[in-house]
Design a protein around this motif. Structure first.
Motif: not given
Ligand code: NAD
Length: 425
Positions: A23-30
């Motif tokens: 979920h790294q990309d989603a975490l960075l986007a959040a």
């Protein structure tokens, strides 16, 4: 319920690490959506630190879990004495919004490493991050059902605090810290309170000023000043004041030409505008407040934004007195090349943790316990200290059977008293 054994804990932590990676990309986007964090800052200060912490825990967990032997006194002979780390049971983690990913998942990982089950309540003020965190934990929970997330605001937090927990780990402001501690007191539940406050910087006349300006600007304006251990204000020696302020302003231009991040919401924007007197549209720009004194509004509360008051002092004693006249801070930073100054400030000021000739870096070291003192918090974590925080230290004396001196048993005699006096006192 049987506590999680080593393999189950390892499995859970590995599942968390994999979920974070997935979920790294989603975490960075959040983090970009909630706080305007760049991918570099979000990785360096949250996701990367979290992965590093999980990796460190996995490497050391077996050793931490092992009961450790301590020397037994002659009066207990024959015996072996051990300290066993046992999980508390059900842990509630309440997280704030400023580093929403790290400050939710790092305590969760530590509590699981120590064998506990965890209910995590992320902050409602960083909603995109809270949603991404929930997805990570849901993924982890497929492998380890000992973790769950409850979303909501203060009402949900209050309802959670009504329940009986075996440990409560709270990060946030001291006002809610008191509410948490009162709720915990009803069940005598132990707590860690990771709070905030006004963390001072002292710049001595002997300081390396260009580096001081660079490192203070970095620590202060990271995440738009919304860091618990951000320098809150600077006490600078009068002799170097003008040069320091000029260097600081130049560093701000160099490091933050496009601003420094997003203030979390309108309430905080308005609060910061009132503190600095700046227009609402300018509160996200770094601001050095020079030429003010201790009665200025910005010196009355934790700033938690990109405003940095700089106050001149006549000598180091004045700086020490200034710090000691206020609640004990979470962090203190000293810039000096004079070892006597260093010795005096470190010896005479009480604070959670800090750095000499740097800012905020103490929180990235696994071997240093991170936490406050007095008004800035209770308890500490990071590295081995996280495991210890979430473990009860159970003391066990294992007595041998082949010898049982009669000294402690009745009937007591003068000879026994003499012997006891020899062992005790
Ligand atoms: P916040 O408003 O998100 O609150 C933190 C948690 O408390 C949230 O989960 C929230 O839902 C809950 N909460 C809020 N009001 C409540 C109430 N009335 N009753 C019960 N629960 C309630 O975050 P915040 O407090 O604004 O965070 C900023 C503060 O946290 C600053 O003071 C900062 O210095 C401190 N902080 C400390 C650390 C640390 O590690 N020591 C780290 C980050 C932030």
């Amino acid at each position: 319920m049987q506590p999680l054994d080593y393999h189950a804990r390892r499995h859970a932590l590995t599942a968390l690490r994999q979920a974070v990676l997935r979920h790294q990309d989603a975490l960075l986007a959040a983090l970009a959506a909630d706080l305007g964090k760049s991918a570099t800052e979000a990785y360096m200060c949250e996701v990367g630190l979290l992965l590093d912490d999980i990796g460190y825990t996995l490497r050391h967990l077996r050793r931490w879990m092992r009961p450790h032997r301590v020397p037994a006194p002659l009066s207990s002979f024959p015996a072996t004495s051990r300290v066993m780390s046992e999980p508390y049971g059900r842990v509630l983690v309440m997280a704030p919004w400023n580093y929403p990913v790290l400050l939710s998942l790092q305590p969760l990982a530590g509590a699981v490493a120590a064998g506990n089950s965890v209910v995590l309540k992320p902050s409602e003020l960083a909603p995109a991050s809270a949603a991404a965190i929930e997805s990570v934990v849901a993924d982890m929970a497929k492998e380890c059902p000992c973790v769950s997330v409850v979303q909501g605001g203060a009402d949900t937090a209050s309802a959670l605090l009504e329940e009986q927990w075996d440990y409560i780990f709270y990060t946030g402001n001291p006002h809610v810290g008191r509410i948490v501690m009162q709720a915990a007191a009803r069940h005598l539940t132990p707590v860690t309170l990771e709070l905030g406050g006004k963390s001072p910087v002292i710049v001595d006349s002997s300081a390396h000023l260009p580096l001081a300006a660079r490192r203070i600007a970095f620590g202060k304006f990271l995440n738009a000043g919304q860091t618990c251990v951000a320098p809150d204000y600077v006490l600078v020696h009068r002799d170097v004041h003008d040069r320091f302020v000029a260097l600081l302003k130049a560093e701000i231009q160099r490091q933050f030409p496009d601003g420094c991040g997003r203030i979390i919401n309108d309430r905080h924007r308005q609060r910061l505008a009132a503190l600095s007197g700046a227009a609402l549209s300018d509160v996200e720009k770094p601001l050095v407040l020079d030429g003010i004194d201790a009665s200025h509004p910005a010196m009355q509360e934790e700033i938690f934004g990109p405003i940095l008051p700089v106050l001149p002092v006549g000598d180091v004693q004045q700086a020490i007195d200034f710090v000691n006249a206020r609640p004990k801070p979470l962090a203190l930073y000293l810039f000096t090349t004079d070892r006597h100054v260093r010795q005096r400030v470190l010896g005479e000021c009480s604070f959670g943790g800090g750095c000499v000739n740097d800012t905020i870096m103490h929180l990235s070291q696994h071997n240093l316990p991170f936490g406050g003192v007095g008004e800035s918090g209770i308890g500490a974590y990071h590295g081995r200290h996280t495991f210890d925080t979430f473990s009860h230290q159970k003391s066990v004396v294992d007595r041998g059977l082949w010898l049982d001196p009669s000294m402690r048993y009745r009937p007591y005699t003068g000879a026994k008293l003499k012997l006891i006096r020899r062992f005790l006192g």
